[in-house]
Design a protein around this motif. Sequence first.
Motif, PDB file in Angstrom:
ATOM      1  N   LEU A  18       1.105  -1.154   0.116  1.00  0.00           N
ATOM      2  CA  LEU A  18       0.059   0.124   0.360  1.00  0.00           C
ATOM      3  C   LEU A  18       0.254   1.037  -0.576  1.00  0.00           C
ATOM      4  CD1 LEU A  18      -2.608   1.545   0.272  1.00  0.00           C
ATOM      5  CD2 LEU A  18      -2.500   0.733   3.194  1.00  0.00           C
ATOM      6  N   ASN A  19       0.647   1.722  -0.837  1.00  0.00           N
ATOM      7  CA  ASN A  19       1.447   3.364  -1.438  1.00  0.00           C
ATOM      8  C   ASN A  19       0.208   4.494  -0.923  1.00  0.00           C
ATOM      9  OD1 ASN A  19       4.440   2.827  -1.600  1.00  0.00           O
ATOM     10  ND2 ASN A  19       3.218   1.677  -3.091  1.00  0.00           N
ATOM     11  N   TRP A  20       0.451   5.430   0.020  1.00  0.00           N
ATOM     12  CA  TRP A  20      -0.353   6.596  -0.110  1.00  0.00           C
ATOM     13  C   TRP A  20       0.448   7.812  -0.454  1.00  0.00           C
ATOM     14  CZ3 TRP A  20      -4.804   5.565   1.290  1.00  0.00           C
ATOM     15  CH2 TRP A  20      -5.838   4.707   1.593  1.00  0.00           C
ATOM     16  N   GLN A  21       0.045   8.872  -0.986  1.00  0.00           N
ATOM     17  CA  GLN A  21       0.653  10.087  -1.194  1.00  0.00           C
ATOM     18  C   GLN A  21      -0.423  11.223  -0.842  1.00  0.00           C
ATOM     19  OE1 GLN A  21       0.859  10.166  -4.964  1.00  0.00           O
ATOM     20  NE2 GLN A  21       3.131   9.896  -4.932  1.00  0.00           N
ATOM     21  N   ASP A  22       0.123  12.388  -0.346  1.00  0.00           N
ATOM     22  CA  ASP A  22      -0.571  13.355   0.315  1.00  0.00           C
ATOM     23  C   ASP A  22      -1.116  14.015  -1.079  1.00  0.00           C
ATOM     24  OD1 ASP A  22      -1.368  16.124   1.232  1.00  0.00           O
ATOM     25  OD2 ASP A  22      -1.539  15.392   2.560  1.00  0.00           O
ATOM     26  N   GLU A  23      -2.957  14.272  -0.763  1.00  0.00           N
ATOM     27  CA  GLU A  23      -2.757  15.021  -1.997  1.00  0.00           C
ATOM     28  C   GLU A  23      -4.353  16.561  -1.225  1.00  0.00           C
ATOM     29  OE1 GLU A  23      -6.262  14.412  -5.599  1.00  0.00           O
ATOM     30  OE2 GLU A  23      -4.372  13.587  -5.468  1.00  0.00           O
ATOM     31  N   ASP A  24      -3.311  17.602  -1.545  1.00  0.00           N
ATOM     32  CA  ASP A  24      -4.671  18.477  -0.760  1.00  0.00           C
ATOM     33  C   ASP A  24      -5.123  17.692   1.200  1.00  0.00           C
ATOM     34  OD1 ASP A  24      -3.912  20.006  -2.993  1.00  0.00           O
ATOM     35  OD2 ASP A  24      -5.698  19.608  -4.157  1.00  0.00           O
ATOM     36  N   GLY A  25      -4.093  17.572   1.872  1.00  0.00           N
ATOM     37  CA  GLY A  25      -4.515  16.926   2.515  1.00  0.00           C
ATOM     38  C   GLY A  25      -5.722  15.700   2.681  1.00  0.00           C
ATOM     39  N   ALA A  26      -6.484  15.396   2.069  1.00  0.00           N
ATOM     40  CA  ALA A  26      -6.461  13.870   1.748  1.00  0.00           C
ATOM     41  C   ALA A  26      -5.151  12.865   1.244  1.00  0.00           C
ATOM     42  CB  ALA A  26      -7.443  13.922   1.236  1.00  0.00           C
ATOM     43  N   LEU A  27      -5.611  11.058   1.536  1.00  0.00           N
ATOM     44  CA  LEU A  27      -4.550  10.810   1.017  1.00  0.00           C
ATOM     45  C   LEU A  27      -5.221   9.875  -0.210  1.00  0.00           C
ATOM     46  CD1 LEU A  27      -2.874   9.079   4.431  1.00  0.00           C
ATOM     47  CD2 LEU A  27      -1.984  10.819   2.871  1.00  0.00           C
ATOM     48  N   LYS A  28      -4.346   9.618  -1.423  1.00  0.00           N
ATOM     49  CA  LYS A  28      -4.822   8.812  -2.279  1.00  0.00           C
ATOM     50  C   LYS A  28      -3.766   8.001  -2.159  1.00  0.00           C
ATOM     51  CE  LYS A  28      -8.156  12.027  -4.206  1.00  0.00           C
ATOM     52  NZ  LYS A  28      -8.408  12.977  -5.428  1.00  0.00           N
ATOM     53  N   GLY A  29      -4.461   6.827  -3.068  1.00  0.00           N
ATOM     54  CA  GLY A  29      -2.633   5.770  -3.211  1.00  0.00           C
ATOM     55  C   GLY A  29      -3.310   4.649  -4.258  1.00  0.00           C
ATOM     56  N   ALA A  30      -2.549   3.402  -3.769  1.00  0.00           N
ATOM     57  CA  ALA A  30      -2.421   2.222  -4.476  1.00  0.00           C
ATOM     58  C   ALA A  30      -2.628   0.886  -4.107  1.00  0.00           C
ATOM     59  CB  ALA A  30      -2.128   1.885  -6.079  1.00  0.00           C
ATOM     60  N   LEU A  31      -3.540  -0.462  -3.929  1.00  0.00           N
ATOM     61  CA  LEU A  31      -3.162  -0.766  -3.125  1.00  0.00           C
ATOM     62  C   LEU A  31      -3.196  -2.279  -4.453  1.00  0.00           C
ATOM     63  CD1 LEU A  31      -3.375  -2.788  -0.656  1.00  0.00           C
ATOM     64  CD2 LEU A  31      -5.687  -3.057  -1.078  1.00  0.00           C
ATOM     65  N   GLN A  32      -2.058  -2.559  -3.980  1.00  0.00           N
ATOM     66  CA  GLN A  32      -1.339  -4.070  -4.493  1.00  0.00           C
ATOM     67  C   GLN A  32      -1.252  -5.361  -4.941  1.00  0.00           C
ATOM     68  OE1 GLN A  32       2.928  -4.590  -6.960  1.00  0.00           O
ATOM     69  NE2 GLN A  32       1.528  -4.137  -8.960  1.00  0.00           N
ATOM     70  N   ALA A  33      -2.123  -5.789  -4.972  1.00  0.00           N
ATOM     71  CA  ALA A  33      -2.458  -7.469  -4.626  1.00  0.00           C
ATOM     72  C   ALA A  33      -1.183  -8.598  -5.415  1.00  0.00           C
ATOM     73  CB  ALA A  33      -3.596  -7.412  -4.938  1.00  0.00           C
ATOM     74  N   ARG A  34      -0.501  -9.724  -5.168  1.00  0.00           N
ATOM     75  CA  ARG A  34       0.581  -9.595  -6.092  1.00  0.00           C
ATOM     76  C   ARG A  34       0.187 -11.547  -6.128  1.00  0.00           C
ATOM     77  NH1 ARG A  34       4.447  -9.224  -9.096  1.00  0.00           N
ATOM     78  NH2 ARG A  34       4.461  -7.055  -8.758  1.00  0.00           N
ATOM     79  N   ASN A  35      -0.016 -12.260  -6.515  1.00  0.00           N
ATOM     80  CA  ASN A  35      -0.488 -14.261  -6.728  1.00  0.00           C
ATOM     81  C   ASN A  35       1.358 -13.963  -6.192  1.00  0.00           C
ATOM     82  OD1 ASN A  35      -0.796 -16.361  -6.349  1.00  0.00           O
ATOM     83  ND2 ASN A  35      -1.791 -16.520  -8.287  1.00  0.00           N
ATOM     84  N   VAL A  36       1.360 -15.080  -4.614  1.00  0.00           N
ATOM     85  CA  VAL A  36       2.410 -15.716  -4.505  1.00  0.00           C
ATOM     86  C   VAL A  36       2.070 -17.398  -4.556  1.00  0.00           C
ATOM     87  CG1 VAL A  36       3.672 -13.269  -4.078  1.00  0.00           C
ATOM     88  CG2 VAL A  36       2.087 -15.817  -2.290  1.00  0.00           C
ATOM     89  N   SER A  37       0.959 -17.296  -5.146  1.00  0.00           N
ATOM     90  CA  SER A  37       1.280 -18.848  -5.270  1.00  0.00           C
ATOM     91  C   SER A  37       1.460 -19.684  -5.697  1.00  0.00           C
ATOM     92  CB  SER A  37      -0.685 -19.411  -4.168  1.00  0.00           C
ATOM     93  OG  SER A  37      -0.615 -19.079  -5.532  1.00  0.00           O
ATOM     94  N   GLU A  38       1.260 -21.056  -5.982  1.00  0.00           N
ATOM     95  CA  GLU A  38       1.505 -21.665  -7.404  1.00  0.00           C
ATOM     96  C   GLU A  38       0.415 -22.164  -8.272  1.00  0.00           C
ATOM     97  OE1 GLU A  38       4.183 -24.725  -6.487  1.00  0.00           O
ATOM     98  OE2 GLU A  38       6.024 -23.450  -5.480  1.00  0.00           O
TER      99      GLU A  38
END
Length: 138
Positions: A18-38
């Motif tokens: 999860l990566n957050w960035q400040d945007e005019d006092g709010a947080l916006k970001g991206a949640l990445q899910a990676r498949n680590v199974s086989e």
Amino acid sequence: MTDTDATEAGPDDVEFSLNWQDEDGALKGALQARNVSEHRVRLSGKPHLIPLDADGNPLEAESIMTLELRLPGYAELGPGESATSQVGWAGWDGPAAGGIVRIEWSGGQADVPAAGPRQPSETGPATNLWSSWFDTDA
């Protein structure tokens, strides 16, 4: 089950960042899910975000789920593939966030350290968290 069928991803199947960035006092970001199974997995619906305090307890921040229709309502990931959900946190006026966010999805939950600010600098009136559908990464 055939080789192309996907099961709902469990906590041992996916790794989140999860990566957050400040945007005019709010947080916006991206949640990445990676498949680590086989095996192929599915992430159904939108993730639910719950910020935790420094002691690991859930903060009383509300997450909203919008009800727009999306077909299919899931992302399927092969081994090593990833998908991203755009996320945000409008504001906060409560106990300090500890930098860990609990992610809940149909197959389980995981506590994820967040990169970037721990909480929004904006205090309101809106203090909601939100998330979008997972989109597979190119």
